[in-house]
Scaffold this motif. Structure first.
Motif, mmCIF file in Angstrom:
data_model
loop_
_atom_site.group_PDB
_atom_site.id
_atom_site.type_symbol
_atom_site.label_atom_id
_atom_site.label_comp_id
_atom_site.label_asym_id
_atom_site.label_seq_id
_atom_site.Cartn_x
_atom_site.Cartn_y
_atom_site.Cartn_z
ATOM 1 N N VAL A 98 0.848 -1.188 0.000
ATOM 2 C CA VAL A 98 0.000 0.000 0.000
ATOM 3 C C VAL A 98 0.881 1.234 0.000
ATOM 4 O O VAL A 98 1.832 1.341 0.760
ATOM 5 N N SER A 100 0.572 5.155 0.533
ATOM 6 C CA SER A 100 -0.285 6.287 0.878
ATOM 7 C C SER A 100 0.557 7.540 0.794
ATOM 8 O O SER A 100 1.725 7.478 0.416
ATOM 9 N N MET A 153 -5.705 2.507 6.474
ATOM 10 C CA MET A 153 -5.714 2.944 5.077
ATOM 11 C C MET A 153 -6.744 4.050 4.874
ATOM 12 O O MET A 153 -7.664 4.212 5.657
#
Ligand code: ATP
Ligand code: MG
Lengths: 783, 248
Positions: A98, A100, A153
């Motif tokens: 992930v 971000s 998230m």
């Protein structure tokens, strides 16, 4: 005129009226917010289930399937309304990264089996927080709330999938509510992709796994269906789950939280009410001479009563309304977690209606209390009120006999005698301490129990270092040989037990044939805790899990007829144990059923002390390949119970804080009221030669003694009733547990918790008593 | 005769109002003093300040030659417990204790004698004040006069050097007042110094000396000499004449 009286009274008795207002206010806030929370939880969950429609029966399967065979079987089955097979792609956490705004991380440490899926047409839908079916465009991805919460998230974060040389990047579009796999107790989780991309990636990034789902006219049909399905030799290389378990796995922790909170609220409401009652008695006692005067000038009782009732009505109405409004305001805060897990952030109209009713009930209860109390005024005579300044309390018998004491210091005599002979005066502090202790200790004990290593043996597993499972599949036999070879040749293995799962039939209470899966092996069932009876011995003995015992309606020591390949064979039930594995329906035997083919093998392995379980598990996992799962036991426990323990830890923290605050608050309030009442007595004591230190000591002895009795009572209640309360809650849940013996930490239960409470109460008393220095005692002597 | 209580230039202020101003009194051992004055003239305040229940804002109080007006609460409480007795308008007995327990507990606290001896002394005091028949009763179940007598017994249990009384007969009828005053006079003749605040001229007439307080200062004093019974009427006449002169 009446309004004037109320206004004057409110001005005159500011402190007491304010206290009264606060307690009524609290009662209302608590009642209303717990009603809102409970309704919100249940409506959110049931709404989610109605819209998402999770299956009533689910068979997971790794490996090939033949859909035609399944269709044929399904269409022949009565009471079946719908079925579907979902294809999912199993990916490893390592494959997902992930990105971000400010950090990049990998999901490799996730304990969950991750599956990529596409949206279903009409049933088993993945929904957004407003309970709408999610539709994704290409390049978008839907992440389950569970992962969102674990990793923090955000919408708009990028997720990179890299597996088998394929690399693809997605943007998080939605967080999805998964009615089936919403909690950490479910071992898998589903990530949603758009149909196009799912089709593109199928067969490229990971093995296919199938979810074979069926729906019936009645959800209870699922267990009959399970028997038929298993006997039909259809794909079954994976877990089988029925609706009840799905529901419980996803919602249990939250329902339990709500349950605990409701319990806490009810306790707090009781406390608030005791305070309301006590405060009212105090107010009325202060006004006793006024009541006497009114009686003396010939005002009829009903009018006097109405005067006071008018005041309390006004006060109660104001505080309940205020409480209701505050509860509405904070309700979104309280239901945040529920909304996050189950969506549906609108406050349900039902919640509003029920909470209004709740608030009104609180109001009615307060007024009822008032009337009851005011009716006591009827009995107060003018003489009592004016001359003897007698209160409402029934004449308490004075216990003569301090003079007989030989040794005890006077401060102790005065303190202890009041507590022992006028315990009624202190009932409020006693009750609050008791409630606080119970409120703190039950969750603490429960958490301790779940965290204790022995706990797993109550739950159907033995207490070993590593658990190896080979699920049914083509490679079953080969994998079995491989595992044996590895275990035999590994020097770090101290010993291991192997269990072989076979399926036999028996009859349930309605004489219908049902399947019974039996784990057999030399040591099978030997390390479990038995509710009744004992582990199966050699020969025709079998131990049943609690749920199976209920199903067949038999207990330990009774005979049971098993059909092994359709040949009836008599067995004796050696014992009943509780189990949470395999949905709670298991059996254990040493008898080896050699004529049956194995469905699953389990090995529980004990390593030599110095060996790291995690490393070993990883090593074996690599050697043995995909068909075999190797779990370090600790991880296995964490995975199944981790979520509950985490939630419990929150509850423990919350209930400890609430319990402690409550104790402090009530002790302070109570002491303040008591001091106001006792002031002239304190002044007289000081005048005749008791120093402020002596007086403080007397109160410390009083609160200390009351607190100690409260703590003791709380501990006794926790020990006597705690296990029962928790056990009955758990058995209601149908998980297969109906009895939990607390594994408590005596240090915490008998030393830390009581000690902390006692010290706090003494400290608070000491601080309140310090304030008497600021008063001019002497000016109170003639009041 | 030795001076037991010596009040020098005593003053007391309450937030801006000077309630007592430059008070000087010497009380000799065995003396019986009555303090009189209009309501609000500062009689109670004076009694509290010279008995260490409150602290003067100026001047000082010597008790048995030692300055007590600066002692802390703990030391002062000990002196009050062991050497002073107090009687109030209302008896101020502890409501959770019986009459007997109320009388003995300050004795137990002081611990000057074994508890058995203190119980015997309590019995003797109750006998003397005529409340033996209600000794084991609840304090809510006896009359006002009996309560006041129990209060006197309590104040005497530690054999105080001095007895302070703030309107001890204020809540009693005239015949009970007489009984109570007889007891106080008897205590005084047995050697205990007495300082009593009262509105009642009949009560004040029992004293050796009457101090008249006005606006926080000692306006005048009247020496009556020891109370003896036969000259009762003339004492009362002298006193009321004097009081009239004070504007009482
Ligand atoms: N704690 C206090 N704070 C402020 N003022 C006070 C306090 N105690 C007494 N006073 C004031 O001091 C003055 C004298 O009061 P005190 O009680 O000594 O009068 P008293 O002569 O005993 O009157 P009574 O005969 O009515 O008992 C009064 O004006 C009173 O208002
Ligand atoms: Mg006075």
């Amino acid at each position: 005129m009446k309004w004037m009286l109320v206004k004057n009274d409110l001005k005159r008795n500011k402190v007491i009226n304010f206290a009264l207002f606060l307690f009524m206010f609290f009662s209302a806030v608590l009642a209303v917010s717990s009603i809102i929370m409970a309704t919100q939880t249940f409506t959110s969950i049931s709404n989610l289930y109605q819209t998402a429609q999770p299956p009533h029966f689910l068979q997971m399967h790794k490996g090939e399937i033949n859909q035609e065979e399944i269709d044929e079987f399904m269409s022949d089955y009565d009471d079946l309304t719908y079925w579907q097979t979902n294809t999912t792609i199993a990916v490893y956490g390592e494959s997902l990264t992930v990105v971000s705004d400010n950090r990049t991380y990998n999901l490799s440490n996730s304990q969950l089996d991750i599956a990529l899926v596409k949206q279903n047409e009409t049933r088993d839908l993945l929904l957004n927080s407003s309970h709408e079916k999610i539709a994704l465009e290409e390049g978008e991805i839907g992440i389950p709330v569970l992962l969102k919460e674990t990793y923090g998230m955000e919408i708009g974060d990028h997720v990179r999938l890299t597996s088998n040389g394929v690399s693809k990047e997605f943007v998080i579009k939605e967080f999805i509510l998964d009615s089936m796999m919403n909690s950490t107790m479910a071992s898998s989780t589903r990530i949603l992709l758009s149909d196009e991309e799912f089709n593109m990636l199928e067969g490229q990034v990971g093995e296919n796994e199938y979810l074979i789902e069926a729906y019936f006219t009645e959800t209870s049909e699922a267990s009959n269906f399970q028997t038929a399905y298993e006997n039909a030799e259809l794909p079954q290389d994976g877990q089988t789950i029925t609706y009840t378990i799905i529901f419980l796995l996803s919602a249990l922790t939250d329902i339990m939280t709500v349950f605990v909170l409701l319990l806490v609220s009810v306790l707090l409401i009781i406390v608030s009410f005791i305070c309301v009652k006590y405060t009212m008695i105090t107010t009325l006692e202060e006004e006793i001479s006024e009541i006497g005067t009114m009686k003396a000038i010939g005002l009829p009782f009903s009018e006097i009563r109405d005067l006071y009732l008018y005041k309390y009505r006004a006060l109660a109405a104001a505080s309940v309304m205020g409480g209701y409004l505050l509860a509405l305001l904070i309700s979104s805060l309280l239901t945040k977690h529920i909304t996050a897990t189950f969506g549906n952030n609108r406050t349900d109209p039902l919640a509003i209606v029920l909470s209004l009713i709740g608030a009104f009930l609180v109001y009615l209860l307060i007024i009822y209390y008032c009337k009851k109390l005011l009716n006591k005024m009827k009995k107060v005579t003018v003489v009592d009120a004016l001359v003897q300044r007698k209160g409402f309390e029934k004449d308490q018998r004075i216990k003569n006999g301090l003079y007989q004491s030989k040794k005890l210091p006077v401060n102790w005599l005065i303190g202890l005698r009041e507590v022992f002979f006028q315990f009624k005066n202190w009932i409020i502090v006693f009750t609050v301490v008791l409630i606080a202790v119970v409120m703190i200790l039950i969750p603490v004990n429960l958490m301790n129990t779940l965290e204790a290593p022995e706990f797993i043996t109550y739950m159907g597993s033995s207490e070993e270092d590593i658990l190896i499972e080979i699920e049914n599949g083509e490679k079953l036999a080969i994998s079995y040989e491989n595992v044996k070879k590895v275990l035999e040749n590994d020097g770090t293995v101290q010993h291991y037990n192997e269990f072989r799962r076979v399926r036999v039939q028996t009859t349930d209470t309605e004489k219908e044939r049902i399947n019974l899966t039996v784990d057999n092996g030399v040591n099978s069932g030997a390390e479990l805790q038995y509710l009744s009876g004992k582990a199966p011995g050699a020969g025709n003995e079998i131990a049943l899990s609690y749920l199976n015992a209920e199903k067949v309606g038999k207990g330990a020591g009774e005979q049971i007829l098993l059909y092994v390949n359709d040949n009836p064979q008599q067995f004796i039930i050696s014992g009943i144990y509780q189990d949470v594995t395999s949905g709670g329906y298991t059996a254990k035997a040493q008898y080896n059923f050699s004529e049956l083919t194995a469905e699953k093998y389990t090995f529980s392995v004990n390593l030599h002390d110095q060996v790291d379980e995690r490393d070993k598990a990883n090593e074996w996992s690599r050697i043995l390949g995909g068909a075999v799962t190797v779990h370090p036991m600790e991880e296995f426990i964490n995975q199944t119970l981790g979520g509950v323990v985490k939630q419990l830890r929150m509850i423990v923290l919350a209930s400890s804080i609430i319990g402690i605050c409550l104790t402090i608050l009530i002790t302070v309030m109570f002491l303040k009221l008591r001091l106001a009442k006792d002031f002239s007595e304190i002044a007289a004591l000081n005048a005749i030669g008791f120093s402020e230190v002596d007086i403080r000591q007397q109160y410390l002895i009083k609160t200390g003694a009351v607190a100690m009795t409260g703590i003791l009572a709380g501990i006794v209640i926790t020990d006597v009733l705690g296990e029962r309360i928790v056990s009955s809650l758990l058995s209601l849940s149908g998980l297969g547990i109906n009895k939990v013996a607390f594994i408590s930490n005596p240090f915490i239960e008998y030393i830390i918790c009581p000690g902390l409470l006692l010290v706090l109460i003494l400290l608070v008393t000491w601080m309140v008593m310090k304030t008497i220095q600021n008063y001019n005692l002497i000016s109170n002597i003639n009041k | 005769m030795k001076t037991l209580l010596d009040v020098q230039n005593l003053g007391k202020r309450f937030e801006g109002t000077q309630v007592l101003n430059d008070i000087n009194i010497k009380v000799t051992e065995g003396e019986f003093i009555a303090i009189m004055g209009q309501s609000g003239s500062g009689k109670s305040t004076l009694l509290y300040n010279i008995s260490g229940m409150d602290r003067p804002t100026s001047g000082m109080v010597l008790f048995g030659g030692k300055i007590i007006s600066k002692l802390d609460d703990k030391k002062m409480s000990e002196i009050r417990l062991k050497q002073m007795g107090f009687i109030f308008q209302h008896s101020h007995l502890l409501k959770n204790l019986s009459i007997r327990d109320n009388i003995v507990f300050p004795g137990f606290k002081a611990g000057r004698y074994p508890r058995d001896k203190i119980n015997q002394m309590a019995d003797a005091l109750m006998e003397k004040t005529g409340i033996s028949n209600v000794a084991d009763h609840d304090i809510k179940k006896v009359s006002g006069g009996q309560l006041q007598r129990a209060g006197i017994c309590r104040s005497l249990i530690n054999q105080p050097k001095i007895l302070f009384a703030d309107e001890p007969t204020g809540a009693l009828n005239s015949s009970t007042t007489k009984d109570v005053m007889n007891i106080i006079n008897k205590v005084n003749t047995e050697g205990t110094t007495v300082i009593i605040v009262t509105h009642d001229a009949k009560v004040a007439a029992r004293a050796d000396r009457v101090v008249f307080l006005m606006d926080g200062t000692i306006h005048d004093q009247l020496k009556l000499g020891k109370y003896g019974g036969e000259n009762e009427l003339s004492r009362e006449k002298r006193l009321s004449g004097w009081l009239e002169k004070q504007g009482f």
